[in-house]
Scaffold this active site. Sequence first.
Site, PDB file in Angstrom:
ATOM      1  N   PRO A 143       0.805  -1.221   0.000  1.00 17.68           N
ATOM      2  CG  PRO A 143       0.056  -0.950   2.201  1.00 17.68           C
ATOM      3  CD  PRO A 143       0.844  -1.880   1.322  1.00 17.68           C
ATOM      4  N   GLY A 144       0.364   2.277  -0.689  1.00 17.78           N
ATOM      5  CA  GLY A 144       1.014   3.587  -0.687  1.00 17.78           C
ATOM      6  C   GLY A 144       0.030   4.626  -0.168  1.00 17.78           C
ATOM      7  NE  ARG A 145      -5.123   6.114  -3.769  1.00 17.19           N
ATOM      8  CZ  ARG A 145      -5.011   6.932  -4.809  1.00 17.19           C
ATOM      9  NH1 ARG A 145      -5.214   8.207  -4.646  1.00 17.19           N
ATOM     10  NH2 ARG A 145      -4.725   6.454  -6.005  1.00 17.19           N
ATOM     11  CE1 TYR A 151      -4.588   9.972 -12.531  1.00 23.95           C
ATOM     12  CE2 TYR A 151      -4.451  10.938 -10.349  1.00 23.95           C
ATOM     13  CZ  TYR A 151      -3.871  10.243 -11.382  1.00 23.95           C
ATOM     14  OH  TYR A 151      -2.580   9.808 -11.251  1.00 23.95           O
ATOM     15  CB  CYS A 204      -0.484  30.503 -17.015  1.00 25.47           C
ATOM     16  SG  CYS A 204      -0.996  31.932 -17.905  1.00 25.47           S
ATOM     17  CE1 TYR A 252       1.031   7.348  -5.888  1.00 25.02           C
ATOM     18  CE2 TYR A 252      -1.046   7.028  -4.744  1.00 25.02           C
ATOM     19  CZ  TYR A 252       0.126   6.516  -5.268  1.00 25.02           C
ATOM     20  OH  TYR A 252       0.394   5.175  -5.165  1.00 25.02           O
TER      21      TYR A 252
HETATM   22  C1  LIG Z   1       3.137  -1.735  -8.402  1.00 23.53           C
HETATM   23  C2  LIG Z   1       2.413  -0.863  -7.452  1.00 23.53           C
HETATM   24  N1  LIG Z   1       2.446  -1.166  -6.162  1.00 23.53           N
HETATM   25  C3  LIG Z   1       1.830  -0.405  -5.243  1.00 23.53           C
HETATM   26  C4  LIG Z   1       1.125   0.719  -5.617  1.00 23.53           C
HETATM   27  C5  LIG Z   1       0.476   1.518  -4.546  1.00 23.53           C
HETATM   28  O1  LIG Z   1      -0.873   1.652  -4.728  1.00 23.53           O
HETATM   29  P1  LIG Z   1      -1.745   2.489  -3.705  1.00 23.53           P
HETATM   30  O2  LIG Z   1      -1.075   3.767  -3.491  1.00 23.53           O
HETATM   31  O3  LIG Z   1      -3.040   2.640  -4.384  1.00 23.53           O
HETATM   32  O4  LIG Z   1      -1.853   1.682  -2.458  1.00 23.53           O
HETATM   33  C6  LIG Z   1       1.043   1.063  -6.963  1.00 23.53           C
HETATM   34  C7  LIG Z   1       0.237   2.200  -7.426  1.00 23.53           C
HETATM   35  O5  LIG Z   1      -0.877   2.040  -7.864  1.00 23.53           O
HETATM   36  C8  LIG Z   1       1.711   0.246  -7.907  1.00 23.53           C
HETATM   37  O6  LIG Z   1       1.693   0.546  -9.191  1.00 23.53           O
HETATM   38  N1  LIG Z   2      -1.041   8.826  -9.002  1.00 17.52           N
HETATM   39  C1  LIG Z   2      -2.326   8.195  -8.894  1.00 17.52           C
HETATM   40  C2  LIG Z   2      -2.292   6.780  -8.560  1.00 17.52           C
HETATM   41  C3  LIG Z   2      -1.254   5.997  -9.270  1.00 17.52           C
HETATM   42  C4  LIG Z   2      -0.880   4.878  -8.430  1.00 17.52           C
HETATM   43  C5  LIG Z   2       0.470   4.340  -8.725  1.00 17.52           C
HETATM   44  N2  LIG Z   2       0.479   3.215  -9.636  1.00 17.52           N
HETATM   45  C6  LIG Z   2      -3.234   9.018  -8.007  1.00 17.52           C
HETATM   46  O1  LIG Z   2      -2.890  10.113  -7.702  1.00 17.52           O
HETATM   47  O2  LIG Z   2      -4.301   8.616  -7.653  1.00 17.52           O
END
Ligand SMILES: Cc1ncc(COP(=O)(O)O)c(C=O)c1O
Ligand SMILES: N[C@@H](CCCC[NH3+])C(=O)O
Length: 432
Positions: free
Chosen positions: A292-294, A335, A362, A391
């Site tokens: 997970p990232g987000r 998005y 701008c 992000y």
């Molecule tokens: C390979 C991979 N792993 C992990 C993530 C993290 O996803 P999220 O930030 O939605 O949890 C992403 C982004 O979508 C990804 O491309």
């Molecule tokens: N950057 C995107 C998600 C991409 C996730 C990475 N693969 C966002 O802002 O929602």
Amino acid sequence: MFVSDCLSVNEKGHLTISGCDTVALAEQYGTPLYVMSEDKIRDTCRRYKASIDRYYGGNGAPIYASKAFSCKEICRIVTSEGLDLEVVSGGELFTALSAGVDAKHIHFQGNNKSLREIEYAIESGVGDIVVDNLSELCRIEKISAEKGVVTSISMRIKPGIDAHTHEFIRTGQIDSKFGFALETGEAFEAVREAVRAEHVELIGLHCHIGSQIFDKSPFVLAAEVMLAFYNKIYAELGKKLTHLNLGGGFGIKYKDADAAVAYEDYMNDVSAAVHASCEKYGLTIPKIYIEPGRSIVGEAGITLYTVGDIKTIPQVRTYVAIDGGMYDNPRYALYQSDYTCLIANRADQPANFKATIAGKCCESGDLIQENTMIQKPEIGDILAVLSTGAYNYSMASNYNRNVKPACVMICDGQSRVIIKGETYEDLIRNDL
Ligand SMILES: Cc1ncc(COP(=O)(O)O)c(C=O)c1O
Ligand SMILES: N[C@@H](CCCC[NH3+])C(=O)O
């Protein structure tokens, strides 16, 4: 009340984040300003870690996808909680290593890693390079042979699952630039190649079906599909893998109405599927990773701006202009992402004013949100945009030669700068 449990309102009617008054933060550090709650980030890391411990006896780990917000301090915080780290570029790898992250706990992803990046990853001793395509497999094999090493790799598989999310952030379906397709046999052939190669050691499989997904079922399905493939590799090639990375993508709240699922619920359902599939195929449960990232940093962050102008176009709309915009948060422009916006210095007042929040670039499309309800704005107010921890900083640019804002971290009611704001000098540093 405000999408994230680290946010509240104090007796002055000001928005607070982990106990700090956001209006005071804006005064102290200036705006635009990214603000992150360390308490919230650590709490989320612990919840993910506890799930891996509960369902897999600690055999595996959550991996923080650092693309969501990569900087040294966040790398230090998440790894101090026992998470591994995912990087997708030489720059993210450099950031993680500079923060002191142990390379063995780094997973290197990406659909077109350059030769230089592959060399850098191998020289640094990263724990796992996740291979996206056959040309990359050949490059990794060649570089490893030249260096006389055996490199641990996983294969990124497209499980063929179409998760319900914005088209640009889906990745697990067949029409995706990422990974090897299962349906066509491409993935199996690639695995056969990897098993044959002498200077790579195939340790596992990886999939990631998309981002900002609320539904639990595609994650469950992905786990089942991946374990069926994992088993096929053992049954037909006699190759025993040890790692399964089921990716990230768990949805967070941008609006109060968002039906975010508790992470423990995903983990519960997915682990039930993992255990059932392993039992069905007679497999030892692999090391399970999630990525997970987000959901680790998203709800932990807000951005503070100052309102500089309010422009009402009769019968059309009212633009509230802020001192930031798509250069610090391009997600609405890209998005049409939802956000909750509010006037931080009157957060206790009703949000009964319809506003379009406009940035200072701008570009007509430089908006943060359209026709959203906020407290009646005045010039000089502090406008807060919530759930900007993921992000935003990582996707920021210098468009129009705007400087990227500073980021402050809040812990135990105290604030500290973790990223200095850029200066004009920074903008011309590499100009000749
Ligand atoms: C390979 C991979 N792993 C992990 C993530 C993290 O996803 P999220 O930030 O939605 O949890 C992403 C982004 O979508 C990804 O491309
Ligand atoms: N950057 C995107 C998600 C991409 C996730 C990475 N693969 C966002 O802002 O929602």
